[in-house]
Design a protein around this motif. Sequence first.
Motif, mmCIF file in Angstrom:
data_model
loop_
_atom_site.group_PDB
_atom_site.id
_atom_site.type_symbol
_atom_site.label_atom_id
_atom_site.label_comp_id
_atom_site.label_asym_id
_atom_site.label_seq_id
_atom_site.Cartn_x
_atom_site.Cartn_y
_atom_site.Cartn_z
ATOM 1 N N UNK A 1 0.842 -1.199 0.000
ATOM 2 C CA UNK A 1 0.000 0.000 0.000
ATOM 3 C C UNK A 1 0.878 1.250 0.000
ATOM 4 N N UNK A 2 0.553 2.218 -0.877
ATOM 5 C CA UNK A 2 1.327 3.444 -0.973
ATOM 6 C C UNK A 2 1.042 4.361 0.213
ATOM 7 N N UNK A 3 1.995 5.245 0.490
ATOM 8 C CA UNK A 3 1.788 6.250 1.530
ATOM 9 C C UNK A 3 0.650 7.187 1.144
ATOM 10 N N UNK A 4 0.102 7.834 2.164
ATOM 11 C CA UNK A 4 -0.911 8.849 1.894
ATOM 12 C C UNK A 4 -0.292 9.967 1.055
ATOM 13 N N UNK A 5 -1.050 10.455 0.087
ATOM 14 C CA UNK A 5 -0.604 11.587 -0.737
ATOM 15 C C UNK A 5 -1.329 12.874 -0.363
ATOM 16 N N UNK A 6 -2.597 12.755 0.011
ATOM 17 C CA UNK A 6 -3.399 13.922 0.386
ATOM 18 C C UNK A 6 -4.245 13.582 1.612
ATOM 19 N N UNK A 7 -4.126 14.407 2.644
ATOM 20 C CA UNK A 7 -4.914 14.235 3.860
ATOM 21 C C UNK A 7 -5.782 15.471 4.055
ATOM 22 N N UNK A 8 -7.064 15.244 4.341
ATOM 23 C CA UNK A 8 -7.993 16.341 4.603
ATOM 24 C C UNK A 8 -8.342 16.361 6.082
ATOM 25 N N UNK A 9 -8.108 17.488 6.727
ATOM 26 C CA UNK A 9 -8.468 17.678 8.132
ATOM 27 C C UNK A 9 -9.700 18.576 8.218
ATOM 28 N N UNK A 10 -10.726 18.098 8.900
ATOM 29 C CA UNK A 10 -11.889 18.928 9.212
ATOM 30 C C UNK A 10 -11.586 19.606 10.541
ATOM 31 N N UNK A 11 -11.215 20.877 10.472
ATOM 32 C CA UNK A 11 -10.744 21.585 11.665
ATOM 33 C C UNK A 11 -11.888 21.943 12.608
ATOM 34 N N UNK A 12 -11.560 22.031 13.883
ATOM 35 C CA UNK A 12 -12.542 22.434 14.886
ATOM 36 C C UNK A 12 -12.779 23.937 14.784
ATOM 37 N N UNK A 13 -14.033 24.398 14.780
ATOM 38 C CA UNK A 13 -14.308 25.837 14.647
ATOM 39 C C UNK A 13 -13.842 26.683 15.828
ATOM 40 N N UNK A 14 -13.409 26.041 16.918
ATOM 41 C CA UNK A 14 -12.940 26.789 18.086
ATOM 42 C C UNK A 14 -11.578 27.435 17.855
ATOM 43 N N UNK A 15 -10.974 27.194 16.688
ATOM 44 C CA UNK A 15 -9.660 27.750 16.343
ATOM 45 C C UNK A 15 -8.589 27.336 17.362
ATOM 46 N N UNK A 16 -8.471 26.026 17.529
ATOM 47 C CA UNK A 16 -7.412 25.495 18.378
ATOM 48 C C UNK A 16 -6.891 24.198 17.778
ATOM 49 N N UNK A 17 -5.702 23.838 18.172
ATOM 50 C CA UNK A 17 -5.077 22.626 17.652
ATOM 51 C C UNK A 17 -5.558 21.431 18.477
ATOM 52 N N UNK A 18 -6.574 20.799 17.990
ATOM 53 C CA UNK A 18 -7.192 19.668 18.682
ATOM 54 C C UNK A 18 -6.388 18.395 18.447
ATOM 55 N N UNK A 19 -6.893 17.290 19.017
ATOM 56 C CA UNK A 19 -6.251 15.988 18.805
ATOM 57 C C UNK A 19 -6.247 15.633 17.324
ATOM 58 N N UNK A 20 -7.351 15.882 16.630
ATOM 59 C CA UNK A 20 -7.415 15.585 15.196
ATOM 60 C C UNK A 20 -6.398 16.419 14.427
ATOM 61 N N UNK A 21 -6.238 17.666 14.800
ATOM 62 C CA UNK A 21 -5.259 18.539 14.156
ATOM 63 C C UNK A 21 -3.859 17.946 14.291
ATOM 64 N N UNK A 22 -3.491 17.585 15.513
ATOM 65 C CA UNK A 22 -2.161 17.035 15.754
ATOM 66 C C UNK A 22 -1.975 15.690 15.052
ATOM 67 N N UNK A 23 -3.045 14.887 15.035
ATOM 68 C CA UNK A 23 -2.966 13.579 14.379
ATOM 69 C C UNK A 23 -2.759 13.738 12.871
ATOM 70 N N UNK A 24 -3.495 14.666 12.261
ATOM 71 C CA UNK A 24 -3.372 14.898 10.819
ATOM 72 C C UNK A 24 -1.977 15.418 10.472
ATOM 73 N N UNK A 25 -1.458 16.309 11.300
ATOM 74 C CA UNK A 25 -0.115 16.847 11.064
ATOM 75 C C UNK A 25 0.922 15.743 11.161
ATOM 76 N N UNK A 26 0.798 14.903 12.178
ATOM 77 C CA UNK A 26 1.772 13.825 12.351
ATOM 78 C C UNK A 26 1.729 12.853 11.170
ATOM 79 N N UNK A 27 0.526 12.494 10.734
ATOM 80 C CA UNK A 27 0.387 11.568 9.610
ATOM 81 C C UNK A 27 0.933 12.178 8.319
ATOM 82 N N UNK A 28 0.661 13.472 8.106
ATOM 83 C CA UNK A 28 1.177 14.134 6.910
ATOM 84 C C UNK A 28 2.703 14.180 6.933
#
Length: 301
Positions: A1-28
């Motif tokens: 399986x190839x590495x991810x090429x494009x990751x889409x993060x649905x950001x939290x409207x609270x304008x903060x770096x949530x767990x999903x934000x950090x997870x998406x950054x790490x995976x990218x």
Amino acid sequence: MENYKRILLIADPSMRRTVAFERAVWLARSSGAALHITLFDRNPLINLAALIDKDRAHAAIDAWLNERLVWLRGEAAELESDGLKVSTDVVWAAPVEDDVLMAIADYDPDLVVKDVHYESRVKRVLLKPLDWQLLRSCPVPLLFAHTFSHAVPSRVLAAVDASLPSKEQKAINQRVIERGLFLARQCKSEFHLLYAFIGPYTPMMPMGPAAAYLSDFYRSVEPAHRRNFTELADAYGVPIECRHFISGPAAQTIADFAREDHSDVLVIGTLRHGLVDRMLLGSTAEAILDLSPCDVLAVKN
């Protein structure tokens, strides 16, 4: 399986770096993928004001969106200085299924990352939560980040259906295992395989003469389920100590095991649903999402 090429993060409207934000950054960062961050938000008071003064309401909308865009661009600039390729977008809308699916279609990602959003029991009965809707309709793998997740997963658990599967179920089992193994290798973490066999499970057994019949039935079919599970595990070289065949109702049993096993990511499969299924209040996948103590990676067939 190839590495991810494009990751889409649905950001939290609270304008903060949530767990999903950090997870998406790490995976990218670990996969070399481009990261696109979309933030959906709106202010209902501004919508009401538009009924009285459209011009001032449009100006307020622009100011509202610009504040969020400035925050996103600042975060993107910081990430780009570390070598990531990042793009951003802000949409004036409450994050609803159609808007998210449109963003997915426009960006065509290999993975979507979103924070789990918990709704009250009343809301779940009266109105389908967005997370449930996306479980059923998202066309690409979808990672729901849990509030208490570890930064880097150390244990990945893939839950499969080892009953007497159809061609469709065999395909989804394969995708679940392959996605789980891919994530485990990328994170250099342990990979475990789980099947929750429905019976015999004492709290679910009826009383009276039917109990003996069902108990005998479960004992008669269990060997076939065990063989199917063993064949799946053997096909992917899963070590004996990382195979878990346990009995109980699927959603609760899987969630309980993930908690006891200290899993960081639970990989599950979701099948396409017909009209009758969409009318029901839930499914095993949705129940698992509500009960899971860790990240959930949902893979579509």
